[in-house]
Motif scaffolding. Sequence first.
Motif, PDB file in Angstrom:
ATOM      1  N   UNK A 142       0.860  -1.189   0.000  1.00 50.62           N
ATOM      2  CA  UNK A 142       0.000   0.000   0.000  1.00 50.62           C
ATOM      3  C   UNK A 142       0.886   1.225   0.000  1.00 50.62           C
ATOM      4  N   UNK A 143       0.564   2.159  -0.863  1.00 46.63           N
ATOM      5  CA  UNK A 143       1.339   3.397  -0.953  1.00 46.63           C
ATOM      6  C   UNK A 143       0.381   4.571  -0.916  1.00 46.63           C
ATOM      7  N   UNK A 144       0.643   5.498   0.002  1.00 45.61           N
ATOM      8  CA  UNK A 144      -0.158   6.721   0.102  1.00 45.61           C
ATOM      9  C   UNK A 144       0.718   7.902  -0.278  1.00 45.61           C
ATOM     10  N   UNK A 145       0.208   8.759  -1.125  1.00 40.31           N
ATOM     11  CA  UNK A 145       0.949   9.925  -1.598  1.00 40.31           C
ATOM     12  C   UNK A 145       0.398  11.190  -0.955  1.00 40.31           C
ATOM     13  N   UNK A 146       1.283  12.138  -0.714  1.00 40.94           N
ATOM     14  CA  UNK A 146       0.853  13.400  -0.112  1.00 40.94           C
ATOM     15  C   UNK A 146       1.762  14.520  -0.604  1.00 40.94           C
ATOM     16  N   UNK A 147       1.266  15.736  -0.414  1.00 41.66           N
ATOM     17  CA  UNK A 147       2.076  16.908  -0.717  1.00 41.66           C
ATOM     18  C   UNK A 147       2.459  17.056  -2.164  1.00 41.66           C
ATOM     19  N   UNK A 148       1.640  16.538  -3.072  1.00 43.61           N
ATOM     20  CA  UNK A 148       1.992  16.661  -4.490  1.00 43.61           C
ATOM     21  C   UNK A 148       2.027  18.123  -4.922  1.00 43.61           C
TER      22      UNK A 148
END
Length: 201
Positions: A179-185
């Motif tokens: 599982x990978x969560x992305x933030x601050x794009x």
Amino acid sequence: MKRLIASACLALLPLAAGAADLASAIGQKLARPAVLRGAFEQSKQVNGFAKPLRSRGVFLVSRDKGVLWDTQKPFASRLRLTRGEIVATQNGAVSFQLSAAKEPTVRMINELMFSLLGGNLQALDNYFAIAGGQDGKAWRLTLTPKQAALGKVMRRIELSGDQYVRAIVIDESNGDSTRIAFSGQSAAPATLSRDEEARFD
């Protein structure tokens, strides 16, 4: 990109349209910046182990060149994905290098990546059965491999997001799950620095 999606609270509506229409509709929601930077948190559950392996770091996506994936914790490592290869380094030394020309699965993974980066989700239909839904700006996709070669590696991929991919879940055929969560794009600055350019070479 990545917090998962299966979240019932999203209450995503199923699409009555076909997979191609769904992919097209979601593709139109995606921003297509030339360069995208952000942070990620990854959790890999290895089959047979009680606790997941966790890591975090930052990523850089260049629509033309590929992806730089810099893991910062628990230990530093780098992954570079381009159309031609996947290269992993640690402490400045190459730990593995896979050629898309020699590895069909690498080629498919890279094509998947560039399809996502370019918002060309319809191209995914070549490799996956597509299901999912959308609700306003939010969307969710489940990709199930059509091809045996991909099916040996993964059972399915779940993606969710809005203008960006926010979360990915990859269920591997061996029972492992990532599982990978992305933030601050951020799409600014819109061009690569000289150092970033060099890292793709």
